[in-house]
Design a protein around this motif. Sequence first.
Motif, PDB file in Angstrom:
ATOM      1  N   THR A 172     -21.002  48.739  71.067  1.00  0.00           N
ATOM      2  CA  THR A 172     -21.999  48.416  70.034  1.00  0.00           C
ATOM      3  C   THR A 172     -21.478  47.369  69.044  1.00  0.00           C
ATOM      4  O   THR A 172     -20.276  47.079  68.970  1.00  0.00           O
ATOM      5  N   HIS A 173     -22.440  46.867  68.231  1.00  0.00           N
ATOM      6  CA  HIS A 173     -22.206  45.668  67.396  1.00  0.00           C
ATOM      7  C   HIS A 173     -23.040  45.802  66.116  1.00  0.00           C
ATOM      8  O   HIS A 173     -23.640  44.834  65.683  1.00  0.00           O
ATOM      9  N   THR A 174     -23.094  47.002  65.570  1.00  0.00           N
ATOM     10  CA  THR A 174     -23.900  47.414  64.394  1.00  0.00           C
ATOM     11  C   THR A 174     -25.389  47.533  64.724  1.00  0.00           C
ATOM     12  O   THR A 174     -25.832  47.116  65.796  1.00  0.00           O
TER      13      THR A 174
ATOM     14  N   THR B   6     -28.097  46.221  62.723  1.00  0.00           N
ATOM     15  CA  THR B   6     -28.897  45.012  62.448  1.00  0.00           C
ATOM     16  C   THR B   6     -28.068  43.737  62.447  1.00  0.00           C
ATOM     17  O   THR B   6     -28.501  42.717  61.939  1.00  0.00           O
ATOM     18  N   HIS B   7     -26.862  43.801  63.010  1.00  0.00           N
ATOM     19  CA  HIS B   7     -25.965  42.647  63.005  1.00  0.00           C
ATOM     20  C   HIS B   7     -25.578  42.257  61.575  1.00  0.00           C
ATOM     21  O   HIS B   7     -25.444  41.092  61.233  1.00  0.00           O
ATOM     22  N   ARG B   8     -25.391  43.232  60.752  1.00  0.00           N
ATOM     23  CA  ARG B   8     -25.018  42.971  59.367  1.00  0.00           C
ATOM     24  C   ARG B   8     -23.535  42.590  59.265  1.00  0.00           C
ATOM     25  O   ARG B   8     -22.695  43.157  59.968  1.00  0.00           O
TER      26      ARG B   8
ATOM     27  N   PHE C 185     -19.194  35.594  74.594  1.00  0.00           N
ATOM     28  CA  PHE C 185     -20.477  34.944  74.860  1.00  0.00           C
ATOM     29  C   PHE C 185     -21.562  35.727  74.119  1.00  0.00           C
ATOM     30  O   PHE C 185     -21.316  36.819  73.592  1.00  0.00           O
ATOM     31  N   HIS C 186     -22.777  35.178  74.132  1.00  0.00           N
ATOM     32  CA  HIS C 186     -23.940  35.876  73.567  1.00  0.00           C
ATOM     33  C   HIS C 186     -25.057  35.875  74.604  1.00  0.00           C
ATOM     34  O   HIS C 186     -25.450  34.796  75.066  1.00  0.00           O
ATOM     35  N   ASP C 187     -25.561  37.067  74.918  1.00  0.00           N
ATOM     36  CA  ASP C 187     -26.599  37.147  75.958  1.00  0.00           C
ATOM     37  C   ASP C 187     -28.003  36.997  75.384  1.00  0.00           C
ATOM     38  O   ASP C 187     -28.969  37.447  75.993  1.00  0.00           O
TER      39      ASP C 187
ATOM     40  N   LYS D  11     -22.138  32.323  63.787  1.00  0.00           N
ATOM     41  CA  LYS D  11     -23.279  33.226  64.005  1.00  0.00           C
ATOM     42  C   LYS D  11     -22.892  34.359  64.945  1.00  0.00           C
ATOM     43  O   LYS D  11     -23.730  34.933  65.612  1.00  0.00           O
ATOM     44  N   ARG D  12     -21.622  34.638  65.026  1.00  0.00           N
ATOM     45  CA  ARG D  12     -21.186  35.662  65.960  1.00  0.00           C
ATOM     46  C   ARG D  12     -21.536  37.026  65.457  1.00  0.00           C
ATOM     47  O   ARG D  12     -21.549  37.949  66.179  1.00  0.00           O
TER      48      ARG D  12
ATOM     49  N   PHE E 133     -20.265  40.025  76.080  1.00  0.00           N
ATOM     50  CA  PHE E 133     -21.552  39.457  75.676  1.00  0.00           C
ATOM     51  C   PHE E 133     -22.080  40.232  74.480  1.00  0.00           C
ATOM     52  O   PHE E 133     -22.268  41.446  74.553  1.00  0.00           O
ATOM     53  N   ASP E 134     -22.349  39.520  73.387  1.00  0.00           N
ATOM     54  CA  ASP E 134     -22.789  40.149  72.139  1.00  0.00           C
ATOM     55  C   ASP E 134     -24.272  39.906  71.860  1.00  0.00           C
ATOM     56  O   ASP E 134     -24.858  38.929  72.343  1.00  0.00           O
ATOM     57  N   ASP E 135     -24.804  40.746  71.006  1.00  0.00           N
ATOM     58  CA  ASP E 135     -26.093  40.560  70.305  1.00  0.00           C
ATOM     59  C   ASP E 135     -27.334  40.996  71.084  1.00  0.00           C
ATOM     60  O   ASP E 135     -28.428  41.012  70.535  1.00  0.00           O
ATOM     61  N   GLY E 136     -27.204  41.286  72.381  1.00  0.00           N
ATOM     62  CA  GLY E 136     -28.355  41.748  73.158  1.00  0.00           C
ATOM     63  C   GLY E 136     -28.609  43.229  72.928  1.00  0.00           C
ATOM     64  O   GLY E 136     -28.091  43.791  71.948  1.00  0.00           O
TER      65      GLY E 136
END
Length: 295
Positions: free
Chosen positions: A138-140, A142-144, A235-237, A294-295, A87-90
């Motif tokens: 982690t996923h950066t 600021t999601h850059r 997925f994205h949470d 938008k991943r 799960f990404d972005d949370g």
Amino acid sequence: MKKLLLAAALMLAAATARAEDNVVKVNAPPESAVAGETAPAKASTIDCADTLGVSRVAEVDTAGGGEYGEQYPPKPLLEKGEVVLTFDDGPHPEFTRQILDALAAQCTKATFFHVGRMLKEFPDVARQVQAEGHTVGTHTHTHRNLGGASMGQAEQQIESAINIAEATLPNGVAPFFRFPYLSDPQRVRDYLAKRNIAVFGIDVDSFDWRWRKPEKVMHNVLSGLDKTGRGIILFHDIHGSTAKAIPALLAELKARGYKVVHLVPKSRIETVAVAEPTAAPAPRRRARRHRRSKR
Ligand SMILES: [Zn+2]
């Protein structure tokens, strides 16, 4: 509500206890020592027998990095029928918690790739994710899109998120990373390898960032798995539609005989001091096949 939470915690402890009987090391010689990041196993009377559960824990040795997922050269991780839930972005205060409840109800475990600024805004949610036994990478910050970043900016994005996660999570963050938009310049991959951080791509895309419909998310995952037979599922949470899709999807994975593998790191991460990125630049998208997202 408290009773429910307690029951969920006990169920998770039982799942962890069961899965820890079957730890398989990834990217490591068989004689290496176990140094897991999993939550401590506790005795429990909760029966997870009829749930999806965790079939095994895969301990990933991130010494020298390691890259997993269909866009990278094949590397042993999963057997046929095995899946990893990611799960990404949370973390997200509402939808991450709904997903945690769904995972708890199935006694199963996932990996969350948190964004630094979300971690900073919702630290309690991130702590809950870890307390319930899931793995946090982690996923950066600021999601850059690191495809459009200088090496200095990329380091700042990567290290800042790691530093916030380390400061937030009692058990520390896993040396696990996912590139936003799966946009992975070679120089940044080389940097992560030197930092002993593993990169996780994907094998199956739920496309929950494109279609905000639970039934579509379910269909995309199941049809993707029909083709691959195994894989790391994305997925994205941060989407309510994803949170709605997960309970039925987990039940369907069980019905179809898929086994969940819980990824845990062999070692803790070492931090590097950096200044936090100050602005959130607009994402620069690359028109690559499978990656205009938008991943
Ligand atoms: Zn993302």
